[in-house]
Structures are given as C-alpha cells and as structure tokens.
Design a protein around this motif. Structure first.
Motif, mmCIF file in Angstrom:
data_model
loop_
_atom_site.group_PDB
_atom_site.id
_atom_site.type_symbol
_atom_site.label_atom_id
_atom_site.label_comp_id
_atom_site.label_asym_id
_atom_site.label_seq_id
_atom_site.Cartn_x
_atom_site.Cartn_y
_atom_site.Cartn_z
ATOM 1 N N GLN A 509 0.225 57.721 41.114
ATOM 2 C CA GLN A 509 0.374 56.280 40.944
ATOM 3 C C GLN A 509 -0.245 55.892 39.612
ATOM 4 N N ARG A 511 -1.906 52.613 37.377
ATOM 5 C CA ARG A 511 -2.448 51.265 37.471
ATOM 6 C C ARG A 511 -3.125 50.897 36.154
ATOM 7 N N TYR A 538 -0.668 47.658 39.701
ATOM 8 C CA TYR A 538 -0.016 48.957 39.833
ATOM 9 C C TYR A 538 1.415 48.887 39.308
ATOM 10 N N ARG A 546 5.299 52.414 44.750
ATOM 11 C CA ARG A 546 4.360 52.836 43.707
ATOM 12 C C ARG A 546 4.391 54.332 43.412
#
Length: 563
Positions: A509, A511, A538, A546
């Motif tokens: 992921q 962010r 995110y 995500r």
C-alpha cells in the motif's frame, strides 16, 4: 387422598408461570420483521414536557438488550434512570428532574428487540423538549482510525458547549452518540452556539478519555453551530498524554533498570566521569537497561535525557549502582532478521537483532561467499548499529560482474573413457553462503554469538518489481511511504515522486503524510497543545481498493496520490 384433592392448585401455578413467560413460538417461517413503534407518551417532538417517564408501545412482544449501553440520552443524564420491558412496552423512568428549556433526544439504537429472532427496532429515536420549542441544529460526520484510514464502529462521539476549562481527559461531555457500522455519527436537536467535538473508543464507558489505553480524536478549534454541519472527520489515534516520570531506578540481575511512566520516543545517557556505559531498551520502550561495564567500582553517576511522543522531556542525573553478588547473566543471542543479495546491482544487505548491546564485532568471522573464488568481506564502514534498539544493519556493495557467468560453447568430444579422474570426490563449490563464525559478535557482558550459516538465493531484476508514485504539487511537505499489509514501513521518502525498487513480489500500500512541521516523520498530535495528528492519505484505485499486487519483473505506475 389429600394429595389428589389439592393437585389442581399445582396445575394452576404451573399454568400461570407458563403464560407469563415471553418466549418464541416454535415452528413456522423465520420472523424477519422488526418491532414497529405504535405509540409513544409523550409524543415525539413534544414541547413543555414536565413528566417523569417515557412510555413506548410496540406492535409485538419485546425484550431489552443491554439498555444502559445501547440507549443514548442527550444531553446526558448519566445512569440516573430505570428502563424495563413490559410485554409490548418499554417504560423509561427518570430518577432526576430534567432541565428546563432543554431538548432531550432518546436514541434506543439496538436496545429494543422482538422476542422471537431478536430483530431490533429500526431508527428508534424520540425527541422531547422541556421548553417551548425543539432545538433543531445537527452535527454529523465520520470517525476513523487515522493510521489505517478505516471507519470505526461503536465509537463514542461527544459534543460539548464551549468552555475554556473543559478537558476531554477530565470531564464527561453533555451530548453524545455512537458511530454505526460505517463509522458515521449524527447528533441532532442541538441549540445554536459554540461547541467542541471529539471521539473516544470508550472501553471503560466513563465518557472520559483514558489516553493510556484508549484511542481518541479531536478537533483543535471550536465551531459555531448556526446551521447544520456535515462531513466532520474525526481521526482517532492512541496517544498517551500522561506526565512523563521516572517511576523506578534500581539494580536488577546484571544491569541497572530504569523505568519510565510511559513509552519513550528517544533517550540518551552518559557517565559524568567519562566511563564507557552500555545501554538499551528493555522489554519495551518505557524500560532502559544500563549494563555493568565499570572497572573496579560498582556505581557511577550518569546524565539522563528522556523524551516522549508529545515532547515531554526529563533531564536529570542518577547514580547507577550494580549488584555485588554473583548473578548469572542472561543468554546472549544474535538473530538474522533478513538477508538479501541483489545480484544485478552488486549489493548485499542483512539486518540483525541482539538480546544485549554489542561491545565488539570480529569482522574476520563474517563473510558472504558467492563461490570459492568470490568472497565478500566486511569492515566497520559497512555497519550501522543502533544501541538503544540493539539493531544492526550490514550493507556492502560489490562487483556485480561476480554474478555474470559467460558460458563458453562445449566442444563435442569422442566417447572415450576418462582414465585421468580420481576416485576421490571433488569438493563442492560454496555458493551464496552467508557465514557468521563463532564469536563474530561479543556482547557487553563478554558472551559471544554462535556459529551459523545461511544460504541466500540472489535476487535478479526479473525476480523483483518496481512501484512508481507521484503526488500533486503542494506547498505542504509530504512524506511518501510504502507499507505492507500489516502496516510495516518498507521504505519512506520526502520526494514528490519516487521509484520504490528491488521489491519482492507481494501486496503493498502507498500513503502520504502531510508533514506540517517538516521534521520528516509522522506526528500523532498533542491534545495538551491543541495539535491535531498530521493527515494521512492512501492511494486508491478507481474501485476504492488500496492493495497493490506486485508481481516479479513488473513495474507499476506512476500512481498518483491525491488529497
């Protein structure tokens, strides 16, 4: 004879109790219809209410489920009321007189259920006023985990009329509600005015933030409620605001144990007389261990600096004293957390964790053998060691041509027996072996690590992947982080665009953190100083997902994170 004459009385008693018990009828289709409110006294939206009770009548027999937790009364009257189910009715009796000229709301949530399948009555909410009108202002929004950016259910959201002496750490709020399954909250029937808002994962149900164990979130500024407000975002985080103290400092086993009242962000210490002192965190980051490396004495004075996550600091001096009696030291262990070889770039990396601080490293006992002809050795320049955490990183760049094998064509030979070969088996080549010899690492208590060997498969470009990310241009400082599905940070950068390279196939992921103070790390805020946590966003695809599923030999991106 007497027994038979009086038997009918026992039958009457049994019949009476069987009739009084509310139970689900057996057989037939499953009941999926919730109880329906037929009548309420006083009626919803009533004004000039001076009564002492509320009575609700439903379309069927009902039960109550955790009423003192499920029923929310705003403004709160605490637990000073009684509530019970009577057949198809709920009766709520007040033990105290309600305030004059005040609109009260009674949100029953899932408290009222039918007796068959426990279907809760839907949207059961009553408002009455002890004055001449019903207050009509409302506040709504979402409560969420700020690190994971996920909605939180059953979070207590509180609205408090502005008061400069009010503290969420000391006082319960006046108006409260709880979030639903999607983290959504709404507080209705408020008077116009100036308010503060906050949220708690209120585990002990006292409507006061226990920062030691509970997540909470708040808005720094008060807001003027002169029209309905929507889309308030309350990000929750666990942040201990208690005062930083040294709670104990005493000798234990072979070290001196210093314990703080909470986890530390950082610490430093040194001996006032210039002696070498070795130290580390203990079982957690509220615990500091100072090891006995003193010569011909059992105590010394140290300077100690402690700092927690909300910038509370302690600077003090302590006498560190060690046990005189003989104590067997704890076992020393050296663990390889991760080791990898990037063949196409000529990079070796390994990370270690130790049970005690290090005193020495014998670099002659550390080597990585590609084969018998190409052996990588190490020196002090290849090491990064963090004493408080007892973590070590070993990193070395070598000639990538060591892995470039040129295969010569093999000439065709006639099938003639080879009489020159020895019967003695050839010694095999050592390939991609990380060797840690005995006593490669020596602890501060002079015990040594064991010998270990580990085979490491070299990774090539086709075995790994790349993720490219961009953020929109902004005057704000931004931190881009690549994390795994457990939230562990794989890599971090402060650039506006970046390529995360040499990644193992996995799910990741992305962010960004809006780094308000530009210190390069995420700050969780500080209620005492009225500082909100730094915002986190995110990357998500067009479906709101995500997860980035990276395969070997893939390059993904550029992915744009917007906020």
């Amino acid at each position: 004879m007497t027994l038979y004459k009086n038997l009918h009385w026992f039958i009457y008693i049994l019949f009476f109790f069987s009739c009084a018990r509310q139970s689900a009828p057996t057989g037939g289709p499953k009941d999926t219809i919730p109880p329906r409110l037929v009548r309420v006294v006083p009626a919803d939206q009533s004004i000039n209410f001076k009564g002492k009770s509320l009575e609700l009548t439903f379309s069927e027999m009902i039960n109550l489920a955790n009423p003192k937790e499920q029923i929310i009364i705003a403004p709160t009257i605490g637990k000073t009321y009684n509530v019970e189910a009577r057949n198809n009715k709920v009766v709520l009796d007040f033990e105290t007189t309600l305030k004059d000229s005040t609109t009260y709301t009674f949100n029953f949530r899932d408290a009222v259920q039918d007796v068959t399948e426990k279907n809760p009555a839907r949207n059961l909410r009553i408002a009455v006023s002890t004055g001449s009108y019903i207050d009509s202002m409302s506040v709504e929004g979402i409560a969420f985990d700020i690190l994971e950016q996920k909605a939180l259910k059953d979070i207590t959201v509180a609205v408090q009329p502005y008061n400069d002496t009010f503290s969420i750490l000391k006082h319960p709020a006046t108006f409260i509600t709880k979030t639903d399954e999607d983290g959504i909250f709404q507080i209705q029937n408020l008077k116009p005015g100036l308010y503060n808002i906050y949220a708690i994962a209120d585990q002990n149900k006292n409507l006061i933030v226990d920062s030691k164990s509970e997540q909470y979130g708040f808005k720094r500024d008060s807001f003027l409620l002169d029209q309905n407000i929507k889309d308030i975002l309350l990000g929750l985080v666990k942040l201990d605001t208690r005062q930083l103290k040294i709670t104990s400092a005493r000798p234990y086993n072979t070290y001196f144990n210093i314990r703080a009242s909470k986890n530390l962000k950082s610490f430093s210490l040194s001996a006032i007389d210039g002696s070498d002192v070795y130290f580390s965190y203990g079982a957690d980051q509220s615990n500091i261990l100072v090891y006995n490396t003193l010569q011909n004495k059992d105590s010394t004075q140290i300077k100690l600096h402690l700092e927690d996550s909300i910038q509370n600091k302690i600077d003090t001096a302590l006498y560190v004293k060690f046990n005189k009696r003989e104590v067997e030291p704890e076992k020393f262990t050296a663990k390889v957390d991760k080791a990898e070889v990037l063949a196409d770039k000529g990079i070796f990396r390994a990370t270690f964790s130790f049970s005690k601080p290090l005193k020495e490293i014998d670099f002659d006992s550390l080597r990585f053998s590609i084969d018998t002809s190409h052996v990588i050795t190490f020196n002090q320049n290849d090491v990064i060691y963090d004493e408080p955490t007892k973590k070590l990183t070993l990193s070395k760049k070598f000639d990538k041509n060591f892995y470039q094998v040129v295969e010569e064509p093999t000439p065709v030979q006639p099938n003639i027996p080879d009489t020159t070969k020895s019967d003695k088996p050839e010694k095999p080549n050592i390939e991609n072996e990380f060797y840690i010899g005995k006593a490669a690492f020596i602890s501060v208590e002079l015990d040594s690590s064991n010998q270990t060997k580990q085979s490491i498969s070299p990774s090539r470009y086709e075995d790994m992947g790349v993720i490219i990310v961009e953020t929109k241009q902004s005057p704000d400082n931004t931190i881009i982080q690549l994390v795994d599905n457990q939230g562990n940070i794989i890599e971090s950068t402060i650039k506006k665009s970046y390529s995360f390279e040499d990644l193992q196939p996995s799910t990741y992921q992305l962010r960004i953190i809006l780094d308000r103070n530009g210190n390069g790390v995420w700050d969780a805020g500080n209620y005492i100083r009225k500082e909100e946590p730094e915002e986190i966003f995110y990357w998500e695809d067009e479906n709101g997902q995500r997860e980035i599923k990276l395969k070997a030999n893939f390059e993904i991106g550029p992915l744009l994170i917007t906020y």
